[in-house]
Design a protein around this motif. Structure first.
Motif, PDB file in Angstrom:
ATOM      1  N   THR A  77       0.795  -1.222   0.094  1.00  0.00           N
ATOM      2  CA  THR A  77      -0.007   0.007  -0.186  1.00  0.00           C
ATOM      3  C   THR A  77       0.942   1.166   0.139  1.00  0.00           C
ATOM      4  OG1 THR A  77      -1.677  -0.879   1.127  1.00  0.00           O
ATOM      5  CG2 THR A  77      -1.702   1.209   1.306  1.00  0.00           C
ATOM      6  N   GLY A  78       1.924   1.152   0.769  1.00  0.00           N
ATOM      7  CA  GLY A  78       2.972   2.295   0.964  1.00  0.00           C
ATOM      8  C   GLY A  78       3.463   2.516  -0.460  1.00  0.00           C
ATOM      9  N   LEU A  79       3.929   1.457  -1.189  1.00  0.00           N
ATOM     10  CA  LEU A  79       4.638   1.708  -2.401  1.00  0.00           C
ATOM     11  C   LEU A  79       3.613   2.220  -3.721  1.00  0.00           C
ATOM     12  CD1 LEU A  79       7.043   1.224  -4.120  1.00  0.00           C
ATOM     13  CD2 LEU A  79       6.372  -1.157  -4.543  1.00  0.00           C
ATOM     14  N   LEU A  80       2.294   1.872  -3.301  1.00  0.00           N
ATOM     15  CA  LEU A  80       1.332   2.508  -4.492  1.00  0.00           C
ATOM     16  C   LEU A  80       1.261   3.909  -4.153  1.00  0.00           C
ATOM     17  CD1 LEU A  80      -1.467  -0.326  -4.617  1.00  0.00           C
ATOM     18  CD2 LEU A  80       0.339   0.072  -6.174  1.00  0.00           C
ATOM     19  N   GLU A  81       1.219   4.233  -2.928  1.00  0.00           N
ATOM     20  CA  GLU A  81       1.128   5.879  -2.340  1.00  0.00           C
ATOM     21  C   GLU A  81       2.424   6.399  -3.123  1.00  0.00           C
ATOM     22  OE1 GLU A  81      -0.435   9.357  -0.818  1.00  0.00           O
ATOM     23  OE2 GLU A  81      -1.397   7.255  -1.672  1.00  0.00           O
ATOM     24  N   LEU A  82       3.515   5.904  -2.815  1.00  0.00           N
ATOM     25  CA  LEU A  82       4.804   6.283  -3.377  1.00  0.00           C
ATOM     26  C   LEU A  82       4.628   6.571  -4.859  1.00  0.00           C
ATOM     27  CD1 LEU A  82       7.405   7.263  -2.517  1.00  0.00           C
ATOM     28  CD2 LEU A  82       8.465   5.108  -3.226  1.00  0.00           C
ATOM     29  N   ARG A  83       4.344   5.623  -5.669  1.00  0.00           N
ATOM     30  CA  ARG A  83       3.836   5.856  -7.008  1.00  0.00           C
ATOM     31  C   ARG A  83       3.178   7.138  -7.332  1.00  0.00           C
ATOM     32  NH1 ARG A  83       2.369   0.058  -9.583  1.00  0.00           N
ATOM     33  NH2 ARG A  83       4.581  -1.135  -9.342  1.00  0.00           N
ATOM     34  N   ARG A  84       2.150   7.130  -6.665  1.00  0.00           N
ATOM     35  CA  ARG A  84       1.200   8.323  -6.641  1.00  0.00           C
ATOM     36  C   ARG A  84       1.668   9.606  -6.641  1.00  0.00           C
ATOM     37  NH1 ARG A  84      -1.914  11.864  -4.183  1.00  0.00           N
ATOM     38  NH2 ARG A  84      -1.302  11.051  -2.093  1.00  0.00           N
ATOM     39  N   MET A  85       2.498   9.729  -5.684  1.00  0.00           N
ATOM     40  CA  MET A  85       3.155  11.055  -5.231  1.00  0.00           C
ATOM     41  C   MET A  85       4.509  11.186  -5.998  1.00  0.00           C
ATOM     42  SD  MET A  85       2.702  11.268  -1.062  1.00  0.00           S
ATOM     43  CE  MET A  85       3.573   9.631  -0.837  1.00  0.00           C
ATOM     44  N   THR A  86       5.060  10.252  -6.578  1.00  0.00           N
ATOM     45  CA  THR A  86       6.446  10.577  -7.227  1.00  0.00           C
ATOM     46  C   THR A  86       6.246  10.436  -8.850  1.00  0.00           C
ATOM     47  OG1 THR A  86       7.285   8.380  -6.929  1.00  0.00           O
ATOM     48  CG2 THR A  86       7.618  10.014  -5.125  1.00  0.00           C
ATOM     49  N   ASN A  87       5.538   9.539  -9.326  1.00  0.00           N
ATOM     50  CA  ASN A  87       5.155   9.663 -10.819  1.00  0.00           C
ATOM     51  C   ASN A  87       4.781  11.006 -11.153  1.00  0.00           C
ATOM     52  OD1 ASN A  87       6.320   7.064 -11.330  1.00  0.00           O
ATOM     53  ND2 ASN A  87       4.292   6.044 -11.109  1.00  0.00           N
ATOM     54  N   THR A  88       5.193  11.460 -12.184  1.00  0.00           N
ATOM     55  CA  THR A  88       4.902  12.968 -12.537  1.00  0.00           C
ATOM     56  C   THR A  88       3.272  13.160 -12.727  1.00  0.00           C
ATOM     57  OG1 THR A  88       5.338  12.343 -14.980  1.00  0.00           O
ATOM     58  CG2 THR A  88       7.114  13.437 -13.570  1.00  0.00           C
ATOM     59  N   ASP A  89       2.551  11.978 -13.544  1.00  0.00           N
ATOM     60  CA  ASP A  89       1.235  12.076 -13.720  1.00  0.00           C
ATOM     61  C   ASP A  89       0.509  11.425 -12.634  1.00  0.00           C
ATOM     62  OD1 ASP A  89       1.850   9.637 -13.922  1.00  0.00           O
ATOM     63  OD2 ASP A  89       1.127   9.410 -16.107  1.00  0.00           O
ATOM     64  N   GLY A  90       0.974  11.194 -11.329  1.00  0.00           N
ATOM     65  CA  GLY A  90       0.243  10.546 -10.417  1.00  0.00           C
ATOM     66  C   GLY A  90       0.005   9.100 -10.588  1.00  0.00           C
ATOM     67  N   ALA A  91       0.521   8.527 -11.650  1.00  0.00           N
ATOM     68  CA  ALA A  91       0.042   7.134 -12.137  1.00  0.00           C
ATOM     69  C   ALA A  91       0.440   6.061 -10.815  1.00  0.00           C
ATOM     70  CB  ALA A  91       0.681   6.587 -13.424  1.00  0.00           C
ATOM     71  N   MET A  92      -0.343   5.174 -10.637  1.00  0.00           N
ATOM     72  CA  MET A  92      -0.043   4.138  -9.602  1.00  0.00           C
ATOM     73  C   MET A  92       0.000   2.651 -10.345  1.00  0.00           C
ATOM     74  SD  MET A  92      -2.879   5.488  -6.641  1.00  0.00           S
ATOM     75  CE  MET A  92      -2.364   4.182  -5.684  1.00  0.00           C
ATOM     76  N   ASP A  93      -0.491   2.703 -11.710  1.00  0.00           N
ATOM     77  CA  ASP A  93      -0.194   1.366 -12.381  1.00  0.00           C
ATOM     78  C   ASP A  93       1.037   1.094 -13.027  1.00  0.00           C
ATOM     79  OD1 ASP A  93      -0.489   3.183 -14.397  1.00  0.00           O
ATOM     80  OD2 ASP A  93      -2.070   2.292 -15.523  1.00  0.00           O
ATOM     81  N   ARG A  94       2.166   1.983 -12.658  1.00  0.00           N
ATOM     82  CA  ARG A  94       3.637   1.597 -13.220  1.00  0.00           C
ATOM     83  C   ARG A  94       4.344   1.923 -11.947  1.00  0.00           C
ATOM     84  NH1 ARG A  94       2.587   6.563 -15.949  1.00  0.00           N
ATOM     85  NH2 ARG A  94       4.333   8.053 -15.690  1.00  0.00           N
ATOM     86  N   PRO A  95       5.481   1.196 -12.186  1.00  0.00           N
ATOM     87  CA  PRO A  95       6.683   1.568 -11.146  1.00  0.00           C
ATOM     88  C   PRO A  95       7.276   2.790 -11.029  1.00  0.00           C
ATOM     89  CG  PRO A  95       7.008  -0.448 -12.265  1.00  0.00           C
ATOM     90  CD  PRO A  95       5.733   0.015 -13.148  1.00  0.00           C
ATOM     91  N   CYS A  96       7.804   3.137  -9.926  1.00  0.00           N
ATOM     92  CA  CYS A  96       8.011   4.709  -9.721  1.00  0.00           C
ATOM     93  C   CYS A  96       9.763   4.610  -9.722  1.00  0.00           C
ATOM     94  CB  CYS A  96       7.617   5.193  -8.394  1.00  0.00           C
ATOM     95  SG  CYS A  96       7.993   4.320  -6.994  1.00  0.00           S
TER      96      CYS A  96
END
Length: 219
Positions: free
Chosen positions: A109-128
Motif C-alpha cells: 500500500t505504501g509503495l502504491l502511494e509512493l507511485r502516486r506521489m512521485t510519478n509525474t502524472d500520479g500514475a499508480m499502475d506503473r513503477p516509480c
C-alpha cells in the motif's frame, strides 16, 4: 563534496518509512536534509518529506547486511527492523502468519502511494523511481503481496521445495524470476504485468529451464 549528515540527521534518515522513505522530524531537520539533497518536499498536500535516492542509500548503508544470496535487495531478516519482501532462498526468513501478511500489505500500500506521489502524472499502475533503483526488492514485493510463495532456503534444499526466486541480472533494469512449477511461473508473470512490469518468458539453452525477465514499465 557535501559534508556527511550529522548524527541527528542520520537518526531521522534511519527512522524513515522503509518502503516509501517518508520522513518525520522538525521543520529545521527536514529543511536541512532537503538542502543536502537527501530529502525532498512533495509539492502536493500534505507536503510530506521523503528520502531522495541518495538518502535511501545512506539509510541502507547503515543497516546490517545478513542475506548475501540477494545482493540487490535490502536485508531480509526480521530482526533488523527493516521490512524486506522475500526474494526467495533466504536462509533466515521472517515469521509467517497474520503479522507478516499485514506487513506485506502495508508495504505494498505504501509503495502504491509512493507511485502516486512521485510519478509525474500520479500514475499508480506503473513503477516509480524507487522501484527502478531496487529492482529485486520491488519485484519480490509485488509477488509476495499478491500471495505467491517464495522459495524456502532455510532447509538447505537448494530450491527443491519450490516457490519463486527473484535475482538481479546483468541487463539494466531487469530481474530474473524463477519458479520450478510452470503454472506458478506464468502466474508470477501475470502478477508482475498487472503491477506495471514488462515480462517475457525465456528458456535457458543448457538446462531447458523456463524463467522470466521482468523490467519496470515506463509508459
Amino acid at each position: 563534496m557535501t559534508r556527511p549528515p550529522t548524527a541527528a540527521q542520520r537518526r531521522v534518515i534511519g527512522a524513515a518509512e522503509p518502503v516509501t522513505g517518508r520522513l518525520r522530524g522538525t521543520e529545521f531537520q527536514l529543511a536541512a536534509l532537503v538542502a543536502r539533497g537527501l530529502a525532498f518536499r512533495h509539492p502536493r498536500p500534505p507536503h510530506d518529506h521523503f528520502l531522495t535516492p541518495t538518502g535511501h542509500r545512506i539509510r541502507e548503508e547503515a543497516q546490517p547486511a545478513d542475506t548475501p544470496a540477494a545482493p540487490a535487495a535490502p536485508p531480509a531478516s526480521g530482526t533488523t527492523g527493516v521490512f524486506a519482501a522475500r526474494v526467495g532462498g533466504e536462509t533466515e526468513t521472517p515469521a509467517a502468519g497474520a503479522a507478516r501478511t499485514r506487513e506485506v500489505h502495508s508495504a505494498w500500500t505504501g509503495l502504491l502511494e509512493l507511485r502516486r506521489m512521485t510519478n509525474t502524472d500520479g500514475a499508480m499502475d506503473r513503477p516509480c523511481g524507487w522501484e527502478r533503483t531496487h529492482l529485486v526488492q520491488a519485484a519480490a514485493l509485488a509477488l509476495e503481496a499478491a500471495g505467491h510463495r517464495p522459495e524456502d532456503g532455510s532447509g538447505g534444499g537448494g530450491g527443491a521445495s519450490g516457490g519463486y526466486r527473484v535475482r538481479a541480472t546483468p541487463q539494466p533494469e531487469a530481474v530474473a524470476v524463477r519458479e520450478p512449477d510452470g503454472d506458478a511461473l506464468r502466474a508470477c508473470a501475470a502478477t508482475l504485468e498487472k503491477a506495471g512490469w514488462q515480462v517475457g518468458e525465456y528458456t535457458e539453452p543448457r538446462t531447458g529451464t523456463r524463467y522470466l525477465l521482468a523490467s519496470p514499465r515506463r509508459t
